[in-house]
Design a protein around this motif. Sequence first.
Motif, PDB file in Angstrom:
ATOM      1  N   ARG A   1       0.835  -1.199   0.000  1.00 28.82           N
ATOM      2  CA  ARG A   1       0.000   0.000   0.000  1.00 28.82           C
ATOM      3  C   ARG A   1       0.873   1.253   0.000  1.00 28.82           C
ATOM      4  O   ARG A   1       0.620   2.207   0.721  1.00 28.82           O
ATOM      5  CB  ARG A   1      -0.928   0.009   1.223  1.00 28.82           C
ATOM      6  CG  ARG A   1      -1.817  -1.215   1.273  1.00 28.82           C
ATOM      7  CD  ARG A   1      -2.736  -1.149   2.456  1.00 28.82           C
ATOM      8  NE  ARG A   1      -3.730  -0.115   2.251  1.00 28.82           N
ATOM      9  CZ  ARG A   1      -4.242   0.619   3.223  1.00 28.82           C
ATOM     10  NH1 ARG A   1      -3.832   0.469   4.450  1.00 28.82           N
ATOM     11  NH2 ARG A   1      -5.151   1.522   2.967  1.00 28.82           N
TER      12      ARG A   1
ATOM     13  N   HIS B   1      -7.993  -9.848  -8.557  1.00 23.31           N
ATOM     14  CA  HIS B   1      -8.979  -9.412  -7.558  1.00 23.31           C
ATOM     15  C   HIS B   1      -8.384  -9.356  -6.159  1.00 23.31           C
ATOM     16  O   HIS B   1      -8.781  -8.535  -5.350  1.00 23.31           O
ATOM     17  CB  HIS B   1     -10.198 -10.328  -7.591  1.00 23.31           C
ATOM     18  CG  HIS B   1     -10.940 -10.178  -8.857  1.00 23.31           C
ATOM     19  ND1 HIS B   1     -11.754  -9.107  -9.102  1.00 23.31           N
ATOM     20  CD2 HIS B   1     -10.938 -10.908  -9.991  1.00 23.31           C
ATOM     21  CE1 HIS B   1     -12.243  -9.205 -10.317  1.00 23.31           C
ATOM     22  NE2 HIS B   1     -11.757 -10.287 -10.886  1.00 23.31           N
TER      23      HIS B   1
ATOM     24  N   ASP C   1      -6.686  -6.127  -5.990  1.00 26.43           N
ATOM     25  CA  ASP C   1      -7.688  -5.077  -5.746  1.00 26.43           C
ATOM     26  C   ASP C   1      -8.103  -5.042  -4.279  1.00 26.43           C
ATOM     27  O   ASP C   1      -8.269  -3.979  -3.692  1.00 26.43           O
ATOM     28  CB  ASP C   1      -8.949  -5.340  -6.583  1.00 26.43           C
ATOM     29  CG  ASP C   1      -8.734  -5.023  -8.058  1.00 26.43           C
ATOM     30  OD1 ASP C   1      -7.816  -4.250  -8.354  1.00 26.43           O
ATOM     31  OD2 ASP C   1      -9.501  -5.542  -8.876  1.00 26.43           O
ATOM     32  N   ALA C   2      -8.297  -6.237  -3.716  1.00 21.35           N
ATOM     33  CA  ALA C   2      -8.857  -6.325  -2.362  1.00 21.35           C
ATOM     34  C   ALA C   2      -7.952  -5.699  -1.315  1.00 21.35           C
ATOM     35  O   ALA C   2      -8.416  -5.317  -0.244  1.00 21.35           O
ATOM     36  CB  ALA C   2      -9.133  -7.795  -2.005  1.00 21.35           C
TER      37      ALA C   2
ATOM     38  N   ALA D   1      -6.632  -2.858  -1.473  1.00 16.51           N
ATOM     39  CA  ALA D   1      -6.656  -1.384  -1.576  1.00 16.51           C
ATOM     40  C   ALA D   1      -6.908  -0.724  -0.221  1.00 16.51           C
ATOM     41  O   ALA D   1      -6.354   0.320   0.079  1.00 16.51           O
ATOM     42  CB  ALA D   1      -7.720  -0.950  -2.578  1.00 16.51           C
ATOM     43  N   PHE D   2      -7.772  -1.348   0.600  1.00 16.81           N
ATOM     44  CA  PHE D   2      -8.096  -0.746   1.891  1.00 16.81           C
ATOM     45  C   PHE D   2      -7.399  -1.454   3.049  1.00 16.81           C
ATOM     46  O   PHE D   2      -7.845  -1.360   4.189  1.00 16.81           O
ATOM     47  CB  PHE D   2      -9.611  -0.721   2.106  1.00 16.81           C
ATOM     48  CG  PHE D   2     -10.297   0.342   1.290  1.00 16.81           C
ATOM     49  CD1 PHE D   2     -10.385   1.644   1.743  1.00 16.81           C
ATOM     50  CD2 PHE D   2     -10.831   0.036   0.056  1.00 16.81           C
ATOM     51  CE1 PHE D   2     -10.993   2.632   0.987  1.00 16.81           C
ATOM     52  CE2 PHE D   2     -11.442   1.014  -0.717  1.00 16.81           C
ATOM     53  CZ  PHE D   2     -11.523   2.320  -0.245  1.00 16.81           C
TER      54      PHE D   2
ATOM     55  N   ASP E   1      -7.165  -5.848   6.760  1.00 18.92           N
ATOM     56  CA  ASP E   1      -8.413  -6.223   7.412  1.00 18.92           C
ATOM     57  C   ASP E   1      -9.570  -6.273   6.419  1.00 18.92           C
ATOM     58  O   ASP E   1     -10.380  -7.206   6.441  1.00 18.92           O
ATOM     59  CB  ASP E   1      -8.739  -5.245   8.550  1.00 18.92           C
ATOM     60  CG  ASP E   1      -7.905  -5.521   9.788  1.00 18.92           C
ATOM     61  OD1 ASP E   1      -7.125  -6.492   9.767  1.00 18.92           O
ATOM     62  OD2 ASP E   1      -8.041  -4.768  10.765  1.00 18.92           O
ATOM     63  N   VAL E   2      -9.642  -5.264   5.558  1.00 21.20           N
ATOM     64  CA  VAL E   2     -10.711  -5.266   4.558  1.00 21.20           C
ATOM     65  C   VAL E   2     -10.506  -6.430   3.593  1.00 21.20           C
ATOM     66  O   VAL E   2     -11.460  -7.132   3.242  1.00 21.20           O
ATOM     67  CB  VAL E   2     -10.779  -3.915   3.815  1.00 21.20           C
ATOM     68  CG1 VAL E   2     -11.736  -3.996   2.637  1.00 21.20           C
ATOM     69  CG2 VAL E   2     -11.224  -2.805   4.763  1.00 21.20           C
TER      70      VAL E   2
ATOM     71  N   ALA F   1      -9.138  -9.261   4.265  1.00 21.31           N
ATOM     72  CA  ALA F   1      -9.548 -10.481   4.985  1.00 21.31           C
ATOM     73  C   ALA F   1     -11.070 -10.575   5.030  1.00 21.31           C
ATOM     74  O   ALA F   1     -11.643 -11.649   4.842  1.00 21.31           O
ATOM     75  CB  ALA F   1      -8.972 -10.476   6.403  1.00 21.31           C
ATOM     76  N   SER F   2     -11.737  -9.446   5.249  1.00 20.83           N
ATOM     77  CA  SER F   2     -13.200  -9.495   5.338  1.00 20.83           C
ATOM     78  C   SER F   2     -13.820  -9.755   3.968  1.00 20.83           C
ATOM     79  O   SER F   2     -14.996 -10.097   3.884  1.00 20.83           O
ATOM     80  CB  SER F   2     -13.744  -8.200   5.952  1.00 20.83           C
ATOM     81  OG  SER F   2     -13.792  -7.174   4.989  1.00 20.83           O
ATOM     82  N   LEU F   3     -13.038  -9.596   2.898  1.00 21.48           N
ATOM     83  CA  LEU F   3     -13.527  -9.931   1.559  1.00 21.48           C
ATOM     84  C   LEU F   3     -13.181 -11.373   1.186  1.00 21.48           C
ATOM     85  O   LEU F   3     -13.306 -11.769   0.027  1.00 21.48           O
ATOM     86  CB  LEU F   3     -12.938  -8.966   0.529  1.00 21.48           C
ATOM     87  CG  LEU F   3     -13.460  -7.528   0.623  1.00 21.48           C
ATOM     88  CD1 LEU F   3     -12.659  -6.609  -0.283  1.00 21.48           C
ATOM     89  CD2 LEU F   3     -14.932  -7.466   0.260  1.00 21.48           C
ATOM     90  N   GLY F   4     -12.709 -12.146   2.158  1.00 23.36           N
ATOM     91  CA  GLY F   4     -12.484 -13.563   1.915  1.00 23.36           C
ATOM     92  C   GLY F   4     -11.090 -13.894   1.409  1.00 23.36           C
ATOM     93  O   GLY F   4     -10.852 -14.999   0.930  1.00 23.36           O
TER      94      GLY F   4
ATOM     95  N   HIS G   1      -7.223 -14.883   1.883  1.00 22.38           N
ATOM     96  CA  HIS G   1      -6.279 -15.433   2.859  1.00 22.38           C
ATOM     97  C   HIS G   1      -5.078 -14.504   2.877  1.00 22.38           C
ATOM     98  O   HIS G   1      -4.141 -14.679   2.089  1.00 22.38           O
ATOM     99  CB  HIS G   1      -5.808 -16.813   2.428  1.00 22.38           C
ATOM    100  CG  HIS G   1      -6.744 -17.890   2.819  1.00 22.38           C
ATOM    101  ND1 HIS G   1      -6.715 -18.476   4.049  1.00 22.38           N
ATOM    102  CD2 HIS G   1      -7.760 -18.467   2.152  1.00 22.38           C
ATOM    103  CE1 HIS G   1      -7.664 -19.389   4.124  1.00 22.38           C
ATOM    104  NE2 HIS G   1      -8.318 -19.400   2.986  1.00 22.38           N
TER     105      HIS G   1
ATOM    106  N   PRO H   1      -7.539   2.015 -11.953  1.00 20.54           N
ATOM    107  CA  PRO H   1      -6.918   1.396 -10.784  1.00 20.54           C
ATOM    108  C   PRO H   1      -7.149  -0.116 -10.644  1.00 20.54           C
ATOM    109  O   PRO H   1      -6.527  -0.735  -9.801  1.00 20.54           O
ATOM    110  CB  PRO H   1      -7.593   2.130  -9.627  1.00 20.54           C
ATOM    111  CG  PRO H   1      -8.952   2.462 -10.158  1.00 20.54           C
ATOM    112  CD  PRO H   1      -8.796   2.701 -11.640  1.00 20.54           C
ATOM    113  N   LEU H   2      -8.056  -0.701 -11.454  1.00 22.45           N
ATOM    114  CA  LEU H   2      -8.407  -2.103 -11.206  1.00 22.45           C
ATOM    115  C   LEU H   2      -7.434  -3.040 -11.925  1.00 22.45           C
ATOM    116  O   LEU H   2      -7.110  -2.844 -13.093  1.00 22.45           O
ATOM    117  CB  LEU H   2      -9.841  -2.376 -11.659  1.00 22.45           C
ATOM    118  CG  LEU H   2     -10.880  -1.559 -10.897  1.00 22.45           C
ATOM    119  CD1 LEU H   2     -12.273  -1.825 -11.444  1.00 22.45           C
ATOM    120  CD2 LEU H   2     -10.832  -1.856  -9.408  1.00 22.45           C
TER     121      LEU H   2
END
Lengths: 351, 261
Positions: A103, A232, A235-236, A238-239, A242-243, A245-248, A250, A293-294
């Motif tokens: 990041r 993906h 992408d996940a 980006a935040f 923790d975010v 991880a919460s999007l599934g 590992h 950005p994707l």
Amino acid sequence: MTTALAEAAPPRGGNRLRFLAVGLGALVLLLASIGAAITLGPADVSLVNVRDILLNHLAGAEIPVRVSKEAIVWQDRLPRALVAAACGAGLGLCGLILQSLLRNPLADPYVLGISSGASSGAVVVAILGVGSAGLGVPGGAFVGSLVSFGAVLLIARLAGGGDDKLILAGIAVTQLFSAITSFVIFAFADSDATRGVMFWLLGSLEGVRWNGAALCGLAALAGTVLCLARAHVLDAFAFGDDVAASLGVHVGRERAVLITAAALLTAVMVSVAGAIGFVGLVLPHAARFLAGPLHLRLVPVTALVGAVFMVWVDAVSRIAFSPSPLPIGVSTALVGVPVFIAIMYRRRRTP
Amino acid sequence: MTLEAREVAWDRGGRLVVDGVSLRPNPGETIGLLGPNGSGKSSLIRLLSGIARPTAGVVTLDDRALSAVPRREAARAIATVTQHADTAVELCVRDIVALGRIPHRGAFGGDHRADAEAVAEALERTGLVAKAGESWHRLSGGERQRAHIARALAQRPRELLLDEPTNHLDIRHQLDLLRLVADLPVTTVVALHDLNLAAMFCDSVLILKGGKAIAAGTPAEVLTPALIAEVYEVDAVVNMDESSGCPQIAFTPRARAAQSR
């Protein structure tokens, strides 16, 4: 490849066609650039010669061409252009992975200490002659980069882990190995050896052959496939973790796989072409400017833009100061820094 | 059923930040986690989300240990909005909401129509349709929170976990956001600082102090002057609001200096 990507990407207004056009255009541009790069140069080789040589090798034609021209185009310029393309794509992707995972928009393939380790490894083999029979200079560079990356991981872990520790450990290890490199040069090298090694430290595609091209090409392709499959996941992040991880995702596993892949990819490129600076930092930003950005779009665009960029930079540095070529790392910085500043400026104006 | 915490504890480097807490939400209800700073609200949210694992006790999803549920499957059931989630990436609102579809993707892409529907619905519910193309960096604090909630909704979860979503929002945005959350048809666990907001929008509340659950029940049952004095160490007057049936808490100054010496 590009059609599937555009199809899978989430709709962004009419951007899909534009993305397709950019992707296809970049692919055509890459092939054209390689064609131009193997035609240009001080030796008297015409476009017709190049066409004949390519037809002979790729399509099984038997058009008579002078052996010297054949050697220049097929044994020297083409593998060299392919290594340049692979390095541009590979280093760009490494920068992309590290900028996403850490990041940090300033991350590049060398924050992990990889280039300085490679330099030390190369210098130890080239000047001290340690393992010169078995490894050769590229092998020494590869081993050196893995040693330094391992040291970075170990120090970061001992310091308690985390991205900031990884970056700090990378800085420390980079400094250490740079000092080792300088020490070996000052203590043991004569002026000829120093000049040879300097070229290597600044990045050079002098004398690369098909085995180098095959190695770099395979590594760059593997890196592209991995990044596309993990688009993906990238992408996940980006935040943050923790975010993700919460999007599934590992987080630990993906992070380990992607960072190790980036380290290996960089190590391969550095072992063949030396430490080419600044591309890994700049290319992802340039690609973001074109593709958004994707990562599903960003990955192929970074790879293609990087490949085209490096082919041209290498061609120009080979020809402009002929017969003594400019180290490619010097050219990438000379071109890359103004481009980087221009992108920063544009992004400030249109946030 | 659904998401449940059974006697969970979390020993974080020798400090017990969550200490034997159980939580069993009824489907569809909104549960408020209340307690002073450091009482374990955020830590409990992290345990419930599966981002962290309890060192004792178990969090279950449909009676399976959450740690045994594959991460992607868990992410299709539980969505979490953490605090301070910021980015340097130049994402627009629609991109951010679409992140919520990641757990629904297979190895070879996802169901594009379902993705588009979920994103559109999440934007609609959070009132962000007009902002869909806006960059994250141009959003206000309230819009950023709503973008994260929209991303969580695009996950189509059964359980929504929110860690102090009203932080740094002005009062109107606090009310709007909690109204939005309370009206969602999903089970919601929300950590809150403001007792009056909790009283207005939560079906039940769980009070934490020092990682332990002190009290649980409806806001009217739990939020008494005695409990507020015990947990927050402040004096309060609690009135019943006739029209809404919610308790209203007013704080009164106390001569703290004399007591603390």
